[in-house]
Design a protein around this motif. Structure first.
Motif, short mmCIF file in Angstrom:
data_model
loop_
_atom_site.label_atom_id
_atom_site.label_comp_id
_atom_site.label_asym_id
_atom_site.label_seq_id
_atom_site.Cartn_x
_atom_site.Cartn_y
_atom_site.Cartn_z
N SER A 47 0.82 -1.22 0.00
CA SER A 47 0.00 0.00 0.00
C SER A 47 0.85 1.27 0.00
CB SER A 47 -0.91 0.01 1.23
OG SER A 47 -0.18 0.34 2.42
N GLY A 48 2.17 1.10 0.16
CA GLY A 48 3.07 2.24 0.21
C GLY A 48 3.43 2.67 1.62
N ALA A 49 2.87 1.98 2.62
CA ALA A 49 3.21 2.33 4.00
C ALA A 49 4.66 1.97 4.30
CB ALA A 49 2.28 1.58 4.97
N ARG A 50 5.32 2.78 5.13
CA ARG A 50 6.65 2.46 5.62
C ARG A 50 6.52 2.07 7.09
NH1 ARG A 50 10.57 6.15 5.91
NH2 ARG A 50 9.31 8.04 5.67
N PHE A 51 7.14 0.96 7.45
CA PHE A 51 6.97 0.44 8.80
C PHE A 51 8.10 -0.52 9.14
CE2 PHE A 51 4.99 -2.47 5.88
CZ PHE A 51 5.34 -3.73 6.35
N THR A 52 8.20 -0.84 10.43
CA THR A 52 9.11 -1.86 10.92
C THR A 52 8.30 -2.96 11.58
OG1 THR A 52 10.83 -0.21 11.36
CG2 THR A 52 11.04 -2.33 12.47
N PRO A 53 8.42 -4.22 11.14
CA PRO A 53 7.75 -5.32 11.84
C PRO A 53 8.32 -5.48 13.26
CG PRO A 53 8.52 -6.00 9.67
CD PRO A 53 9.18 -4.69 9.96
N LEU A 54 7.47 -5.81 14.19
CA LEU A 54 7.89 -6.02 15.57
C LEU A 54 7.68 -7.49 15.95
CD1 LEU A 54 6.23 -2.87 17.18
CD2 LEU A 54 8.62 -3.14 16.48
N PRO A 55 8.53 -8.03 16.80
CA PRO A 55 8.33 -9.41 17.24
C PRO A 55 7.10 -9.53 18.13
CG PRO A 55 10.08 -8.39 18.51
CD PRO A 55 9.71 -7.40 17.44
N ASP A 56 6.44 -10.68 18.07
CA ASP A 56 5.32 -10.92 18.97
C ASP A 56 5.80 -10.83 20.41
OD1 ASP A 56 3.67 -11.29 16.84
OD2 ASP A 56 3.36 -13.43 17.15
N ARG A 57 4.92 -10.32 21.27
CA ARG A 57 5.32 -10.10 22.66
C ARG A 57 4.11 -10.30 23.58
NH1 ARG A 57 9.49 -6.83 25.22
NH2 ARG A 57 8.80 -6.15 27.28
N TYR A 58 4.32 -11.02 24.66
CA TYR A 58 3.31 -11.21 25.69
C TYR A 58 3.78 -10.46 26.93
CZ TYR A 58 1.61 -14.94 22.65
OH TYR A 58 1.13 -15.65 21.58
N ASP A 59 3.04 -9.44 27.30
CA ASP A 59 3.45 -8.62 28.45
C ASP A 59 2.78 -9.03 29.75
OD1 ASP A 59 5.22 -7.11 26.99
OD2 ASP A 59 3.79 -5.52 26.56
N GLY A 60 1.91 -10.01 29.70
CA GLY A 60 1.22 -10.45 30.90
C GLY A 60 -0.01 -9.62 31.20
N ASN A 61 -0.86 -10.12 32.08
CA ASN A 61 -2.06 -9.41 32.50
C ASN A 61 -2.99 -9.07 31.34
OD1 ASN A 61 -1.21 -9.28 35.27
ND2 ASN A 61 0.20 -7.64 34.69
N GLY A 62 -3.01 -9.92 30.32
CA GLY A 62 -3.90 -9.70 29.19
C GLY A 62 -3.41 -8.70 28.18
N CYS A 63 -2.16 -8.28 28.27
CA CYS A 63 -1.60 -7.29 27.35
C CYS A 63 -0.62 -7.97 26.40
CB CYS A 63 -0.89 -6.19 28.12
SG CYS A 63 -2.02 -5.23 29.17
N THR A 64 -0.85 -7.79 25.09
CA THR A 64 -0.02 -8.44 24.09
C THR A 64 0.27 -7.53 22.91
OG1 THR A 64 -1.95 -9.31 22.89
CG2 THR A 64 -0.99 -10.71 24.62
N ASN A 65 1.34 -7.83 22.20
CA ASN A 65 1.65 -7.25 20.89
C ASN A 65 1.84 -8.42 19.94
OD1 ASN A 65 3.49 -4.12 21.17
ND2 ASN A 65 1.75 -4.85 22.34
N LEU A 66 0.82 -8.81 19.24
CA LEU A 66 0.87 -9.95 18.33
C LEU A 66 0.63 -9.46 16.91
CD1 LEU A 66 -1.22 -12.58 20.35
CD2 LEU A 66 1.25 -12.15 20.43
N GLY A 67 1.58 -9.74 16.03
CA GLY A 67 1.44 -9.31 14.64
C GLY A 67 1.43 -7.80 14.50
#
Length: 219
Positions: A50-70
């Motif tokens: 789409s032309g977006a510029r970005f950096t992929p981030l690794p999946d991360r589980y921070d606990g207490n129901g907080c996540t960074n997935l995809g």
């Protein structure tokens, strides 16, 4: 920055883009990082297309129901003839980033040109990922899974800045129309969109939240 063409061989550790997430990830001894899931690579390839510029981030589980997935760290989005900068944005899930990129280009920039006579050059935000609950509840916010973005203002090539707080009711006729048009446009791309007419907590921003199965709310 990692482009779509190189995603298949990207490192499991993201490059530093020079931007910091709007809210630091929770420091927790239980937090773990895992490789980017294969299922997310196709989404990121489409996002890059789409032309977006970005950096992929690794999946991360921070606990207490907080996540960074995809998730990705967005740097800039593409307009019809250039780029749109972003401010104060942290990790965002790839599907929400895709919806955001489409809305920014087709819903916001084109509305700006038609209604305000100037192209969009920057979208200001109050952030994305934030390990917290919905205000006044014990339920985790979509921000806790990086599935929401709070939009505060828009900056245009002519130097004008239109903010949700100042211009939803206080702006010119054209500025008020612009804000309502872009909110309506967002409702076609996101599962939940909240703005100044929802409650006082949203008087200064649009809350844009990813699509959830069987759930759609726009106000």
């Amino acid at each position: 920055m990692i482009l779509a063409s190189t995603l298949a061989g990207c490192s499991l550790v993201p490059e530093r883009s020079g931007r910091q997430a709007s809210t630091p990830r929770t420091a927790d001894s239980r937090a773990t990082a895992v490789p980017i899931r294969t299922v997310d690579r196709a989404c990121m390839a489409d996002l890059g297309g789409s032309g977006a510029r970005f950096t992929p981030l690794p999946d991360r589980y921070d606990g207490n129901g907080c996540t960074n997935l995809g998730t990705v760290q967005l740097i800039a989005l593409s307009s019809d003839d250039g780029e749109m900068a972003l401010s104060n944005i942290g990790a965002v899930t790839c599907p929400v980033s895709q919806a955001f990129a489409g809305w920014a280009r087709y819903g916001v920039d084109r509305a700006a040109r038609q209604i305000l006579g100037s192209r969009l050059v920057r979208i200001e935000t109050y952030g994305s990922y934030n390990c917290r609950n919905v205000a006044g509840t014990s339920r985790r916010s979509a921000h806790a899974t990086a599935a929401a973005i709070d939009i505060s203002a828009f900056v245009f090539a002519d130097g004008r800045r239109v903010s949700v707080l100042d211009d939803w009711n206080g702006g010119s006729t054209a500025e008020r129309q612009f804000l309502r048009v872009v909110q309506t446009s967002a409702c076609r791309r996101f599962g939940t969109v909240l703005g100044p007419e929802y409650n006082s907590a949203h008087r200064n921003h649009f809350h844009l939240e990813g699509v959830a199965e069987g759930k759609s709310f726009c106000r």
